[in-house]
Design an enzyme around this catalytic site. Structure first.
Site, PDB file in Angstrom:
ATOM      1  N   LYS A   1      47.527  45.382  47.017  1.00  0.00           N
ATOM      2  CA  LYS A   1      47.203  45.216  48.444  1.00  0.00           C
ATOM      3  C   LYS A   1      48.150  46.016  49.352  1.00  0.00           C
ATOM      4  O   LYS A   1      49.194  46.494  48.907  1.00  0.00           O
ATOM      5  CB  LYS A   1      47.235  43.724  48.790  1.00  0.00           C
ATOM      6  CG  LYS A   1      46.158  42.898  48.050  1.00  0.00           C
ATOM      7  CD  LYS A   1      46.085  41.473  48.604  1.00  0.00           C
ATOM      8  CE  LYS A   1      45.008  40.660  47.901  1.00  0.00           C
ATOM      9  NZ  LYS A   1      44.842  39.326  48.526  1.00  0.00           N
TER      10      LYS A   1
ATOM     11  N   TYR B   1      34.765  40.784  50.086  1.00  0.00           N
ATOM     12  CA  TYR B   1      35.123  39.372  50.200  1.00  0.00           C
ATOM     13  C   TYR B   1      33.976  38.523  50.757  1.00  0.00           C
ATOM     14  O   TYR B   1      34.230  37.448  51.311  1.00  0.00           O
ATOM     15  CB  TYR B   1      36.361  39.225  51.081  1.00  0.00           C
ATOM     16  CG  TYR B   1      37.665  39.573  50.380  1.00  0.00           C
ATOM     17  CD1 TYR B   1      38.096  38.846  49.270  1.00  0.00           C
ATOM     18  CD2 TYR B   1      38.481  40.606  50.826  1.00  0.00           C
ATOM     19  CE1 TYR B   1      39.299  39.139  48.629  1.00  0.00           C
ATOM     20  CE2 TYR B   1      39.687  40.910  50.191  1.00  0.00           C
ATOM     21  CZ  TYR B   1      40.090  40.167  49.092  1.00  0.00           C
ATOM     22  OH  TYR B   1      41.271  40.454  48.465  1.00  0.00           O
TER      23      TYR B   1
ATOM     24  N   PHE C   1      39.976  31.676  56.935  1.00  0.00           N
ATOM     25  CA  PHE C   1      40.915  32.785  56.813  1.00  0.00           C
ATOM     26  C   PHE C   1      40.233  34.148  56.683  1.00  0.00           C
ATOM     27  O   PHE C   1      40.910  35.178  56.546  1.00  0.00           O
ATOM     28  CB  PHE C   1      41.868  32.561  55.633  1.00  0.00           C
ATOM     29  CG  PHE C   1      41.190  32.370  54.290  1.00  0.00           C
ATOM     30  CD1 PHE C   1      40.750  33.442  53.545  1.00  0.00           C
ATOM     31  CD2 PHE C   1      41.005  31.089  53.770  1.00  0.00           C
ATOM     32  CE1 PHE C   1      40.140  33.267  52.313  1.00  0.00           C
ATOM     33  CE2 PHE C   1      40.392  30.895  52.530  1.00  0.00           C
ATOM     34  CZ  PHE C   1      39.963  32.001  51.802  1.00  0.00           C
TER      35      PHE C   1
ATOM     36  N   ARG D   1      45.443  37.232  35.755  1.00  0.00           N
ATOM     37  CA  ARG D   1      45.716  36.094  36.647  1.00  0.00           C
ATOM     38  C   ARG D   1      47.069  35.458  36.325  1.00  0.00           C
ATOM     39  O   ARG D   1      47.793  35.032  37.234  1.00  0.00           O
ATOM     40  CB  ARG D   1      44.574  35.082  36.596  1.00  0.00           C
ATOM     41  CG  ARG D   1      43.284  35.679  37.188  1.00  0.00           C
ATOM     42  CD  ARG D   1      42.176  34.669  37.315  1.00  0.00           C
ATOM     43  NE  ARG D   1      42.427  33.692  38.375  1.00  0.00           N
ATOM     44  CZ  ARG D   1      42.266  33.946  39.670  1.00  0.00           C
ATOM     45  NH1 ARG D   1      41.883  35.129  40.089  1.00  0.00           N
ATOM     46  NH2 ARG D   1      42.477  32.999  40.562  1.00  0.00           N
TER      47      ARG D   1
ATOM     48  N   THR E   1      47.928  32.104  44.106  1.00  0.00           N
ATOM     49  CA  THR E   1      47.514  32.841  45.312  1.00  0.00           C
ATOM     50  C   THR E   1      48.592  32.780  46.397  1.00  0.00           C
ATOM     51  O   THR E   1      48.888  33.777  47.044  1.00  0.00           O
ATOM     52  CB  THR E   1      46.202  32.236  45.869  1.00  0.00           C
ATOM     53  OG1 THR E   1      45.230  32.251  44.819  1.00  0.00           O
ATOM     54  CG2 THR E   1      45.676  33.019  47.038  1.00  0.00           C
TER      55      THR E   1
ATOM     56  N   ARG F   1      53.320  37.888  42.219  1.00  0.00           N
ATOM     57  CA  ARG F   1      53.362  37.335  43.584  1.00  0.00           C
ATOM     58  C   ARG F   1      54.706  36.698  43.892  1.00  0.00           C
ATOM     59  O   ARG F   1      55.211  36.822  45.016  1.00  0.00           O
ATOM     60  CB  ARG F   1      52.201  36.365  43.793  1.00  0.00           C
ATOM     61  CG  ARG F   1      50.870  37.129  44.001  1.00  0.00           C
ATOM     62  CD  ARG F   1      49.694  36.237  43.860  1.00  0.00           C
ATOM     63  NE  ARG F   1      48.431  36.878  44.252  1.00  0.00           N
ATOM     64  CZ  ARG F   1      47.247  36.437  43.857  1.00  0.00           C
ATOM     65  NH1 ARG F   1      47.157  35.374  43.079  1.00  0.00           N
ATOM     66  NH2 ARG F   1      46.148  37.055  44.249  1.00  0.00           N
TER      67      ARG F   1
ATOM     68  N   ASN G   1      49.753  38.945  49.794  1.00  0.00           N
ATOM     69  CA  ASN G   1      50.143  38.395  48.485  1.00  0.00           C
ATOM     70  C   ASN G   1      50.067  39.433  47.365  1.00  0.00           C
ATOM     71  O   ASN G   1      49.848  39.084  46.208  1.00  0.00           O
ATOM     72  CB  ASN G   1      49.349  37.113  48.172  1.00  0.00           C
ATOM     73  CG  ASN G   1      47.871  37.355  47.937  1.00  0.00           C
ATOM     74  OD1 ASN G   1      47.361  38.430  48.237  1.00  0.00           O
ATOM     75  ND2 ASN G   1      47.194  36.365  47.403  1.00  0.00           N
TER      76      ASN G   1
ATOM     77  N   HIS H   1      45.200  41.409  44.197  1.00  0.00           N
ATOM     78  CA  HIS H   1      43.981  40.636  43.964  1.00  0.00           C
ATOM     79  C   HIS H   1      43.581  40.849  42.511  1.00  0.00           C
ATOM     80  O   HIS H   1      43.763  41.936  41.973  1.00  0.00           O
ATOM     81  CB  HIS H   1      42.827  41.127  44.860  1.00  0.00           C
ATOM     82  CG  HIS H   1      41.491  40.594  44.418  1.00  0.00           C
ATOM     83  ND1 HIS H   1      41.046  39.351  44.786  1.00  0.00           N
ATOM     84  CD2 HIS H   1      40.554  41.108  43.582  1.00  0.00           C
ATOM     85  CE1 HIS H   1      39.867  39.139  44.201  1.00  0.00           C
ATOM     86  NE2 HIS H   1      39.550  40.194  43.466  1.00  0.00           N
TER      87      HIS H   1
ATOM     88  N   GLU I   1      32.858  43.062  41.041  1.00  0.00           N
ATOM     89  CA  GLU I   1      33.944  43.735  41.765  1.00  0.00           C
ATOM     90  C   GLU I   1      34.199  45.148  41.233  1.00  0.00           C
ATOM     91  O   GLU I   1      34.485  46.063  42.010  1.00  0.00           O
ATOM     92  CB  GLU I   1      35.217  42.887  41.684  1.00  0.00           C
ATOM     93  CG  GLU I   1      35.087  41.589  42.473  1.00  0.00           C
ATOM     94  CD  GLU I   1      36.289  40.680  42.357  1.00  0.00           C
ATOM     95  OE1 GLU I   1      36.271  39.588  42.958  1.00  0.00           O
ATOM     96  OE2 GLU I   1      37.264  41.041  41.662  1.00  0.00           O
TER      97      GLU I   1
HETATM   98  P1  CMP Z   1      42.528  37.164  46.892  1.00  0.00           P
HETATM   99  O1  CMP Z   1      42.707  36.910  45.440  1.00  0.00           O
HETATM  100  O2  CMP Z   1      42.491  38.587  47.302  1.00  0.00           O
HETATM  101  O3  CMP Z   1      41.183  36.454  47.372  1.00  0.00           O
HETATM  102  C1  CMP Z   1      41.013  36.009  48.698  1.00  0.00           C
HETATM  103  C2  CMP Z   1      42.257  36.097  49.512  1.00  0.00           C
HETATM  104  O4  CMP Z   1      42.251  35.331  50.698  1.00  0.00           O
HETATM  105  C3  CMP Z   1      43.414  35.560  48.711  1.00  0.00           C
HETATM  106  O5  CMP Z   1      43.733  36.460  47.672  1.00  0.00           O
HETATM  107  C4  CMP Z   1      44.470  35.383  49.812  1.00  0.00           C
HETATM  108  O6  CMP Z   1      45.214  36.567  50.028  1.00  0.00           O
HETATM  109  C5  CMP Z   1      43.626  35.124  51.067  1.00  0.00           C
HETATM  110  N1  CMP Z   1      43.781  33.768  51.589  1.00  0.00           N
HETATM  111  C6  CMP Z   1      44.278  33.446  52.796  1.00  0.00           C
HETATM  112  N2  CMP Z   1      44.273  32.129  52.981  1.00  0.00           N
HETATM  113  C7  CMP Z   1      43.782  31.573  51.856  1.00  0.00           C
HETATM  114  C8  CMP Z   1      43.532  30.233  51.429  1.00  0.00           C
HETATM  115  N3  CMP Z   1      43.809  29.179  52.210  1.00  0.00           N
HETATM  116  N4  CMP Z   1      43.022  30.047  50.189  1.00  0.00           N
HETATM  117  C9  CMP Z   1      42.709  31.102  49.389  1.00  0.00           C
HETATM  118  N5  CMP Z   1      42.915  32.390  49.739  1.00  0.00           N
HETATM  119  C10 CMP Z   1      43.456  32.622  50.963  1.00  0.00           C
END
Ligand code: CMP
Length: 141
Positions: free
Chosen positions: A10, A50, A58, A86, A92, A103, A113, A116, A127
């Site tokens: 990211k 997304y 969010f 993962r 996350t 992370r 973070n 992804h 994806e």
């Molecule tokens: P990612 O794996 O890229 O998938 C969705 C992204 O939304 C996640 O990582 C986070 O960076 C972002 N995000 C922000 N707030 C939240 C939340 N409350 N729960 C899950 N993902 C979140």
């Protein structure tokens, strides 16, 4: 089973100049990069990627962050690649991520973070196809 998964480094991690450190962790875990490109996502590209989060509170912040700078998109291949990736990424929310995960080591907030990774075989398929044509994937020899 041999699997492929989509990884995105990211904008926060690209800005911190840790692309190589992150890819090195994939390689150490026997994940092979079979496709890669650096790109600056458009609003439409980020929203489409997304789409499943469209109704989440969010969503707008997520899209704004993901379009804030370049990312590195990769398809990774290896035994159990989806779960392996993962595990390497950690939770996350970096505050909840286990020590030694990507992370925990490189991320600063739930939006910024660092990475992804696809969360299931179905997501991985969607994806990878979202970013790569078949002829841009270079299978292991
Ligand atoms: P990612 O794996 O890229 O998938 C969705 C992204 O939304 C996640 O990582 C986070 O960076 C972002 N995000 C922000 N707030 C939240 C939340 N409350 N729960 C899950 N993902 C979140």
């Amino acid at each position: 089973a041999n699997e492929r998964t989509l990884s995105i480094i990211k904008p926060d991690a690209v800005a911190k100049n840790v692309i190589g450190k992150i890819i090195s962790r994939f390689e150490k875990a026997e994940l092979h990069v079979v496709a890669a490109k650096m790109m600056h996502l458009s609003q439409d590209q980020a929203e489409g990627f997304y789409a499943e989060h469209k109704e989440r509170p969010f969503f707008n912040d997520l899209v704004a962050f993901m379009t804030s700078g370049p990312v590195v998109v990769q398809a990774l291949e290896g035994e159990g690649a989806i779960l392996t990736n993962r595990d390497l990424m950690g939770a996350t929310n970096p505050k909840e991520a286990e020590a030694g995960t990507i992370r925990a080591d490189f991320a600063s907030s739930i939006d910024a973070n660092a990475v992804h990774g696809s969360d299931s075989a179905a997501s991985a398929e969607r994806e990878i196809a979202y970013f790569f044509n078949d002829n841009e994937i270079c299978p292991r020899g």
